[in-house]
Every structure is written in structure tokens, then in C-alpha cells.
Design an enzyme around this catalytic site. Sequence first.
Site, PDB file in Angstrom:
ATOM      1  N   ARG A 286      17.774 -16.425   4.798  1.00 44.16           N
ATOM      2  CA  ARG A 286      19.129 -16.600   4.295  1.00 44.16           C
ATOM      3  C   ARG A 286      19.330 -18.054   3.893  1.00 44.16           C
ATOM      4  O   ARG A 286      18.773 -18.957   4.512  1.00 44.16           O
ATOM      5  CB  ARG A 286      20.153 -16.205   5.363  1.00 44.16           C
TER       6      ARG A 286
ATOM      7  N   LYS B 216      21.741 -23.877   3.125  1.00 46.23           N
ATOM      8  CA  LYS B 216      22.283 -25.081   2.477  1.00 46.23           C
ATOM      9  C   LYS B 216      21.886 -25.093   1.029  1.00 46.23           C
ATOM     10  O   LYS B 216      20.799 -24.673   0.666  1.00 46.23           O
ATOM     11  CB  LYS B 216      21.727 -26.324   3.188  1.00 46.23           C
TER      12      LYS B 216
ATOM     13  N   THR C  55      12.925 -11.909   1.246  1.00 45.49           N
ATOM     14  CA  THR C  55      13.030 -10.565   0.683  1.00 45.49           C
ATOM     15  C   THR C  55      13.921 -10.525  -0.562  1.00 45.49           C
ATOM     16  O   THR C  55      13.927  -9.527  -1.273  1.00 45.49           O
ATOM     17  CB  THR C  55      13.605  -9.594   1.730  1.00 45.49           C
TER      18      THR C  55
ATOM     19  N   HIS D  42       0.856  -1.192   0.000  1.00 47.71           N
ATOM     20  CA  HIS D  42       0.000   0.000   0.000  1.00 47.71           C
ATOM     21  C   HIS D  42       0.890   1.239   0.000  1.00 47.71           C
ATOM     22  O   HIS D  42       1.464   1.601   1.022  1.00 47.71           O
ATOM     23  CB  HIS D  42      -0.931   0.002   1.208  1.00 47.71           C
TER      24      HIS D  42
END
Length: 201
Positions: free
Chosen positions: A196, A199, A181, A125
Amino acid sequence: MRKLAYLLGRSISLLFPEGLRKKMISLFNYVRCGFYRSRLYYCGEQVQLYKGVRLREAEYISIGKGTAIDRNTTLSVTGNHKGASLIIGEYCSIGEGCHITASYQIEIGSHTLFGKHVTVTDNSHGKLDHSDIETPPTKREVCSKGGVKIGENVWIGEKATILPAVEIGNNCIIGANSVVTHSVPDNSIAVGNPARIVKQI
């Protein structure tokens, strides 16, 4: 009164054993899918839509063959951008209470598994800058920083969130409660907030 209620429940369970109950639920899912089929842009064979599934702007949504979408999931396309679409591949399993919303494009590859309450969005938004920071969120324009693409054979854990402009490669695993992200390459396991890679297989 309690004994009567117990006997009633037991009688119903004998009349409708577990196998029959599951077949009846499956039948109703197909009926529900048949109802929505003409509204969807594309709907493959053997698609199952469970009770409480909500489709918004269904004419921009495609669902591939054999895909099952569990209870209380919302699939939404805002249509703010020309050509906005939500594409789900074949034989996917979308868990209960998921929320997938596209204003640009979200594409989910075949044989992908979502846990419960997964969120996938390509929009927010407002532009998240000084131009609209004082505007109430409900009045801000829905903006997209880029589409989301999820590859094939991906497993996304419960309550994970996939944010705009992210690409998740084939054969990936995204841990429960992770917030993705940035893009994740093929054959990777990513966990955490922000997610993150821990592996690569």
C-alpha cells in the site's frame, strides 16, 4: 596445521590485495558477459554478469549499458506468447538471487536498483480457476494476466515480489518483503503485503 592454513591465507591476501581482487572479479564478469553477448537479443557496453547468473531463452532478453546483475540471479523468458520479452534498462543494479521471469513482457527502466532475492513475474501456472484446479501445477499451462513495467530510478527492497499486470512509476520505493499486486504511481513509497502507498513525494 591451523597455523599453516592461516599463513597460507595471509600470504594469498598479500599477493591479491582487495583492490586487485575486485578488478579480477570485474574482469571475469566482463568475460562472462562477452560469452553471453551473442546469445542475448541486445547487450549494451559495460554490462556485468556475476558468477551463477542464469539466462533462459536469452534471445528474448535485452540488457542496457552499464547494468550489473549479481550472483545467482535468474532471468527467464518462457516464450509461450509471441513477442515475449524481458527488457532491462541502462545502469541498473540487480541484486543477488533475484528471479525475473516473463511469458509476456517485463520492462525495467534505467537506473533501477533491486535488493537481494527480489521476484518479478508476469505469469502463473494455470488460470487459477475451476478449469485446471485438479491439474498438477507442473502440468498447467503458463498464463499471463499482463506484463510488468517498472519505471526509472526505482528502488525495490530485499525479498519484494512484483506480480503480473503491475506498473510501478518513476522514482518509486518498494519496501523490503512487500508484495505488489496493484500499480504504483510516480514518486510513491509502497510497503506491505499487499503493498500500500504510505507516502507520495
